[in-house]
Design a protein around this motif. Structure first.
Motif, mmCIF file in Angstrom:
data_model
loop_
_atom_site.group_PDB
_atom_site.id
_atom_site.type_symbol
_atom_site.label_atom_id
_atom_site.label_comp_id
_atom_site.label_asym_id
_atom_site.label_seq_id
_atom_site.Cartn_x
_atom_site.Cartn_y
_atom_site.Cartn_z
ATOM 1 N N ASP A 26 -4.573 -39.940 42.990
ATOM 2 C CA ASP A 26 -5.878 -39.688 43.579
ATOM 3 C C ASP A 26 -6.067 -38.262 44.070
ATOM 4 O OD1 ASP A 26 -4.780 -42.656 44.832
ATOM 5 O OD2 ASP A 26 -6.554 -42.632 43.541
ATOM 6 N N TYR A 27 -4.981 -37.607 44.390
ATOM 7 C CA TYR A 27 -5.063 -36.250 44.927
ATOM 8 C C TYR A 27 -4.070 -35.362 44.186
ATOM 9 C CZ TYR A 27 -7.703 -38.466 48.622
ATOM 10 O OH TYR A 27 -8.643 -39.181 49.316
ATOM 11 N N TRP A 28 -4.552 -34.155 43.889
ATOM 12 C CA TRP A 28 -3.776 -33.249 43.059
ATOM 13 C C TRP A 28 -3.657 -31.885 43.727
ATOM 14 C CZ3 TRP A 28 -1.803 -34.579 38.195
ATOM 15 C CH2 TRP A 28 -2.178 -35.843 37.728
ATOM 16 N N GLY A 29 -2.526 -31.228 43.453
ATOM 17 C CA GLY A 29 -2.373 -29.852 43.884
ATOM 18 C C GLY A 29 -2.950 -28.889 42.859
ATOM 19 N N GLN A 30 -2.808 -27.605 43.172
ATOM 20 C CA GLN A 30 -3.358 -26.555 42.312
ATOM 21 C C GLN A 30 -2.415 -26.174 41.177
ATOM 22 O OE1 GLN A 30 -6.580 -25.237 42.594
ATOM 23 N NE2 GLN A 30 -6.664 -27.075 43.864
ATOM 24 N N GLY A 31 -1.172 -26.584 41.275
ATOM 25 C CA GLY A 31 -0.214 -26.319 40.208
ATOM 26 C C GLY A 31 0.640 -25.092 40.458
ATOM 27 N N THR A 32 1.801 -25.088 39.818
ATOM 28 C CA THR A 32 2.701 -23.937 39.876
ATOM 29 C C THR A 32 3.224 -23.679 38.465
ATOM 30 O OG1 THR A 32 4.625 -22.985 41.019
ATOM 31 C CG2 THR A 32 4.750 -25.327 40.485
ATOM 32 N N GLN A 33 3.224 -22.419 38.069
ATOM 33 C CA GLN A 33 3.601 -22.061 36.699
ATOM 34 C C GLN A 33 5.114 -22.030 36.544
ATOM 35 O OE1 GLN A 33 1.565 -21.195 33.876
ATOM 36 N NE2 GLN A 33 3.548 -21.330 32.823
ATOM 37 N N VAL A 34 5.586 -22.686 35.503
ATOM 38 C CA VAL A 34 6.994 -22.618 35.110
ATOM 39 C C VAL A 34 7.044 -22.072 33.689
ATOM 40 C CG1 VAL A 34 9.081 -23.936 34.594
ATOM 41 C CG2 VAL A 34 7.704 -24.506 36.610
#
Length: 127
Positions: A115-123
């Motif tokens: 239901d809730y998501w973060g903004q993401g982190t690049q790998v």
């Protein structure tokens, strides 16, 4: 509401390791946390998940034996330890929270299980 914030992404050589983290906070309870990833031009795909109360874990076949998801209840933090990284693991990694108690594991292996998501982190894994 639940806020999730990822950190720890970066550039690593193939065969290397990286640990990314996600801190959750908010007024709702969460019953599971999941990691997903999305490479350029591809759909977002499930990577790993963990049921918060009992620590039960589940993985995509593509990362079994290489990635490990864990959580620290006291810190409201979930980790993804990634070993034996491959160039095809390159993606933006997203953390997500499930605030519905009775979703199945199968549901939690899809984007609609959260239901809730973060903004993401690049790998990025270089060859």
């Amino acid at each position: 509401q639940v806020q999730v914030v990822e950190s720890g992404g970066g550039l690593v050589q193939a065969g290397g390791s990286l640990r990314i983290s996600c801190v959750a906070s908010g007024t709702f309870s969460w019953y599971a946390m999941g990691w997903f990833r999305q490479a350029p031009g591809k759909e977002r795909e499930f990577v790993a998940g963990i049921r918060w109360s009992i620590g039960y874990t589940y993985y995509a076949d593509s990362v079994k034996g290489r990635f490990t998801i864990s959580r620290d209840n006291a810190k409201n933090t979930v980790y993804l330890q990634m070993n034996s990284l491959k160039p095809e693991d390159t993606a933006v990694y997203y953390c997500a929270a499930d605030t519905l108690r009775y979703r199945s594991t199968a549901q939690r292996m899809g984007v609609n299980g959260y239901d809730y998501w973060g903004q993401g982190t690049q790998v990025t894994v270089s060859s």
